[in-house]
Design a protein around this motif. Structure first.
Motif, mmCIF file in Angstrom:
data_model
loop_
_atom_site.group_PDB
_atom_site.id
_atom_site.type_symbol
_atom_site.label_atom_id
_atom_site.label_comp_id
_atom_site.label_asym_id
_atom_site.label_seq_id
_atom_site.Cartn_x
_atom_site.Cartn_y
_atom_site.Cartn_z
ATOM 1 N N GLU A 162 6.060 -5.383 -6.405
ATOM 2 C CA GLU A 162 5.679 -3.974 -6.462
ATOM 3 C C GLU A 162 6.738 -3.181 -7.213
ATOM 4 O OE1 GLU A 162 2.869 -2.688 -5.626
ATOM 5 O OE2 GLU A 162 2.054 -4.470 -4.634
ATOM 6 N N ASP A 163 6.397 -1.967 -7.584
ATOM 7 C CA ASP A 163 7.387 -1.060 -8.121
ATOM 8 C C ASP A 163 8.391 -0.759 -7.011
ATOM 9 O OD1 ASP A 163 8.696 0.545 -9.899
ATOM 10 O OD2 ASP A 163 7.216 2.153 -9.892
ATOM 11 N N GLY A 164 9.584 -0.399 -7.406
ATOM 12 C CA GLY A 164 10.556 -0.077 -6.372
ATOM 13 C C GLY A 164 11.959 0.054 -6.930
ATOM 14 N N THR B 82 0.801 -1.229 0.000
ATOM 15 C CA THR B 82 0.000 0.000 0.000
ATOM 16 C C THR B 82 0.833 1.277 0.000
ATOM 17 O OG1 THR B 82 -0.136 -0.013 2.422
ATOM 18 C CG2 THR B 82 -1.885 -1.150 1.216
ATOM 19 N N ALA B 83 2.042 1.230 0.526
ATOM 20 C CA ALA B 83 2.888 2.426 0.612
ATOM 21 C C ALA B 83 4.321 2.062 0.232
ATOM 22 C CB ALA B 83 2.816 3.030 2.019
ATOM 23 N N ALA B 84 5.124 1.618 1.202
ATOM 24 C CA ALA B 84 6.502 1.228 0.882
ATOM 25 C C ALA B 84 7.160 0.550 2.075
ATOM 26 C CB ALA B 84 7.332 2.437 0.467
ATOM 27 N N GLY B 85 8.120 -0.299 1.751
ATOM 28 C CA GLY B 85 8.959 -0.942 2.754
ATOM 29 C C GLY B 85 10.415 -0.668 2.462
ATOM 30 N N LEU B 86 11.218 -0.610 3.530
ATOM 31 C CA LEU B 86 12.651 -0.336 3.431
ATOM 32 C C LEU B 86 13.404 -1.604 3.844
ATOM 33 C CD1 LEU B 86 14.843 1.884 2.958
ATOM 34 C CD2 LEU B 86 14.680 2.394 5.403
ATOM 35 N N PHE B 87 14.180 -2.164 2.926
ATOM 36 C CA PHE B 87 14.861 -3.437 3.138
ATOM 37 C C PHE B 87 16.377 -3.253 3.087
ATOM 38 C CE2 PHE B 87 10.775 -4.431 1.240
ATOM 39 C CZ PHE B 87 10.341 -5.572 1.899
ATOM 40 N N ASP B 88 17.064 -3.893 4.003
ATOM 41 C CA ASP B 88 18.511 -4.042 3.912
ATOM 42 C C ASP B 88 18.785 -5.333 3.159
ATOM 43 O OD1 ASP B 88 21.252 -4.203 4.218
ATOM 44 O OD2 ASP B 88 21.208 -4.517 6.403
ATOM 45 N N SER C 218 27.008 -1.675 -0.092
ATOM 46 C CA SER C 218 25.755 -2.079 0.536
ATOM 47 C C SER C 218 24.614 -1.915 -0.455
ATOM 48 C CB SER C 218 25.492 -1.233 1.784
ATOM 49 O OG SER C 218 26.434 -1.507 2.799
ATOM 50 N N LEU C 219 23.549 -2.686 -0.235
ATOM 51 C CA LEU C 219 22.340 -2.584 -1.060
ATOM 52 C C LEU C 219 21.148 -2.303 -0.157
ATOM 53 C CD1 LEU C 219 22.521 -5.465 -3.701
ATOM 54 C CD2 LEU C 219 22.426 -3.027 -4.178
ATOM 55 N N ILE C 220 20.385 -1.280 -0.510
ATOM 56 C CA ILE C 220 19.167 -0.908 0.214
ATOM 57 C C ILE C 220 18.030 -0.861 -0.792
ATOM 58 C CG2 ILE C 220 18.018 0.893 1.567
ATOM 59 C CD1 ILE C 220 20.795 1.772 2.546
ATOM 60 N N ALA C 221 16.903 -1.478 -0.457
ATOM 61 C CA ALA C 221 15.756 -1.498 -1.359
ATOM 62 C C ALA C 221 14.598 -0.713 -0.768
ATOM 63 C CB ALA C 221 15.316 -2.935 -1.639
ATOM 64 N N VAL C 222 13.953 0.072 -1.617
ATOM 65 C CA VAL C 222 12.694 0.743 -1.274
ATOM 66 C C VAL C 222 11.656 0.190 -2.239
ATOM 67 C CG1 VAL C 222 11.479 2.929 -1.004
ATOM 68 C CG2 VAL C 222 13.949 2.810 -0.589
ATOM 69 N N GLN C 223 10.661 -0.521 -1.706
ATOM 70 C CA GLN C 223 9.687 -1.222 -2.528
ATOM 71 C C GLN C 223 8.274 -0.804 -2.157
ATOM 72 O OE1 GLN C 223 10.613 -4.064 -4.920
ATOM 73 N NE2 GLN C 223 12.345 -2.650 -4.789
ATOM 74 N N GLY C 224 7.463 -0.533 -3.164
ATOM 75 C CA GLY C 224 6.077 -0.172 -2.916
ATOM 76 C C GLY C 224 5.622 0.946 -3.824
ATOM 77 N N PRO C 225 4.317 1.190 -3.891
ATOM 78 C CA PRO C 225 3.771 2.184 -4.824
ATOM 79 C C PRO C 225 4.250 3.611 -4.564
ATOM 80 C CG PRO C 225 2.062 1.343 -3.344
ATOM 81 C CD PRO C 225 3.247 0.468 -3.172
ATOM 82 N N ARG C 226 4.755 3.902 -3.361
ATOM 83 C CA ARG C 226 5.242 5.259 -3.080
ATOM 84 C C ARG C 226 6.769 5.333 -3.090
ATOM 85 N NH1 ARG C 226 1.250 8.515 0.897
ATOM 86 N NH2 ARG C 226 1.994 10.135 -0.542
ATOM 87 N N ALA C 227 7.427 4.308 -3.619
ATOM 88 C CA ALA C 227 8.891 4.242 -3.584
ATOM 89 C C ALA C 227 9.539 5.414 -4.307
ATOM 90 C CB ALA C 227 9.357 2.918 -4.188
ATOM 91 N N ARG C 228 9.077 5.713 -5.519
ATOM 92 C CA ARG C 228 9.696 6.804 -6.279
ATOM 93 C C ARG C 228 9.506 8.141 -5.564
ATOM 94 N NH1 ARG C 228 8.160 7.177 -12.404
ATOM 95 N NH2 ARG C 228 6.082 7.451 -11.503
ATOM 96 N N GLU C 229 8.319 8.359 -5.028
ATOM 97 C CA GLU C 229 8.056 9.603 -4.298
ATOM 98 C C GLU C 229 9.005 9.742 -3.111
ATOM 99 O OE1 GLU C 229 4.176 11.698 -2.101
ATOM 100 O OE2 GLU C 229 4.023 9.701 -2.979
ATOM 101 N N ILE C 230 9.285 8.646 -2.450
ATOM 102 C CA ILE C 230 10.182 8.669 -1.296
ATOM 103 C C ILE C 230 11.599 9.027 -1.718
ATOM 104 C CG2 ILE C 230 11.279 7.192 0.444
ATOM 105 C CD1 ILE C 230 8.501 5.742 0.586
ATOM 106 N N LEU C 231 12.081 8.409 -2.798
ATOM 107 C CA LEU C 231 13.425 8.740 -3.262
ATOM 108 C C LEU C 231 13.519 10.201 -3.670
ATOM 109 C CD1 LEU C 231 13.901 5.671 -3.149
ATOM 110 C CD2 LEU C 231 15.096 5.865 -5.343
#
Length: 374
Positions: free
Chosen positions: A202-204, A44-50, A143-156
């Motif tokens: 999801e997009d991300g 629904t929004a986004a998750g932050l993954f290491d 390091s790799l960090i993932a931002v996944q979810g429909p609001r991922a681009r907005e967050i970046l």
């Protein structure tokens, strides 16, 4: 027995209250609060993954393309600058050593992302296959960090210190970056590589950053994303997300004993379009076992999900085995992937799952179980 490795973000995970698990020799956060909440946040929004446990290799040198054409089951000459490709590294007998993402991240370089648990196997295979090629394999410690979810681009776009740089962007912006493509950006005084890829359905984006900057970038992403619904997310939610999206996991759906076509990934291996004699090609071309198990999706009703190792039955006859299964948080019913006999693999086929001695009706379905709407 050696202690599992930790990523540069380990202390951040501890401070956020994460529970940990050993994954591929790394101590990784399995959840922070509720894996269901983390799963729904990504949808629904986004998750932050290491995902810093993933293995990164650079390939350079004048014969880099010829080397990759031989070492991997894809055609690097068809990969344009900034584009990424899902592919595989195969054993000589056609079995899967690992599934990979390869990106042409510069005119004179490729980036390979491999699974954490297969780091040594991939490194060894690539080093052996370098013989005779004027190319270099460089193991990277970013390091790799993932931002996944429909609001991922907005967050970046709202992350402080993450800025566009024409010299790094490879002709893209965050607004125009295609799926399975990458661009460089500036974070502080350093360059980072941002790929529009992911493992959630999801997009991300997945961001490669110098390990010394990982904590700063994590904090900046979290600060920008929390007002938009971003939450830190662990491996448990990542697993249910990828399962809903029908994405295979090495050691479950993929292994040395599985060839790509069995897992529904024959399209990934360009037997009809690639002329290079890559490792494993002759074995795949000679495979004629029409009764080899194939991967399918299974859906059932109720709350009891089939889990890895559970038998799949046709009447009283065992016809397959579950590789991954869960009660789908998004769909609200049990889902599973399983290898079954081809004779019972057609969508709509009614089967049973042996759930601890109870036969649960299940129906074969096409993958994926979930597909985002935009």
């Amino acid at each position: 027995m050696t202690d599992p490795r930790t990523t540069p973000l380990h202390d951040r995970h501890v401070a956020l209250g994460a529970s940990f698990t050993d994954f591929g020799g790394w101590s990784m956060p399995v959840r922070y609060s509720s894996e269901l909440a983390e799963h729904h946040a990504v949808r629904t929004a986004a998750g932050l993954f290491d995902i810093s446990h993933m293995a990164l290799f650079g390939v350079a040198g004048p014969e880099r393309e010829a080397f990759l054409a031989y070492a991997l089951a894809f055609d690097p000459t068809a990969l344009k600058l900034s584009r990424a490709k899902y592919t595989m590294i195969l054993a000589p007998d056609g079995g899967i050593i690992d599934d990979l993402i390869v990106t042409r991240n510069a005119e004179d370089q490729f980036l390979i992302v491999a699974n954490a648990g297969n780091r040594d196997a991939v490194r060894t295979a690539l080093q052996e296959r370098l013989d005779g090629f004027e190319a270099m394999l460089i193991e990277l410690d970013d390091s790799l960090i993932a931002v996944q979810g429909p609001r991922a681009r907005e967050i970046l776009q709202q992350t402080a210190g993450l800025d566009h740089d024409d010299e790094l962007a490879l002709g893209h912006t965050l607004d125009t970056l295609p799926y399975y493509a990458a661009m460089g950006m500036r974070f502080g005084d350093s360059a980072v590589l941002i790929s529009r890829t992911g493992y959630t359905g999801e997009d991300g984006f997945e961001i490669s950053v110098d390990g010394d900057l990982a904590v700063r970038l994590w904090d900046a992403l979290l600060a920008a994303g929390e007002p938009l619904g971003l939450v830190p997310a662990g491996l448990a939610s990542r697993d249910t997300l990828r399962l809903e999206a029908g994405m295979p996991l090495y050691g479950h759906e993929l292994s040395r004993h599985v060839i790509p076509a069995q897992a529904g990934l024959g399209r990934v291996v360009p037997l009809s379009t690639k002329t290079a004699d890559f490792v494993g090609r002759s074995a795949l071309e000679s495979v004629v076992a029409t009764d080899a198990p194939v991967l399918v999706g299974l859906v059932s009703e109720g709350r009891r999900a089939g889990r890895e190792g559970y038998d799949v039955l046709d009447g009283d006859e065992r016809v397959g085995q579950i590789t991954s299964g869960a009660l789908s948080p998004t769909l609200g019913h049990p889902i599973a992937m399983a290898f079954v006999r081809p004779s019972v693999s057609e969508p709509g086929t009614d089967l049973f799952i042996d759930v601890r001695g109870t036969r649960i009706p299940a129906t074969v379905t096409a993958l994926p179980f979930y597909r985002r709407t935009k």
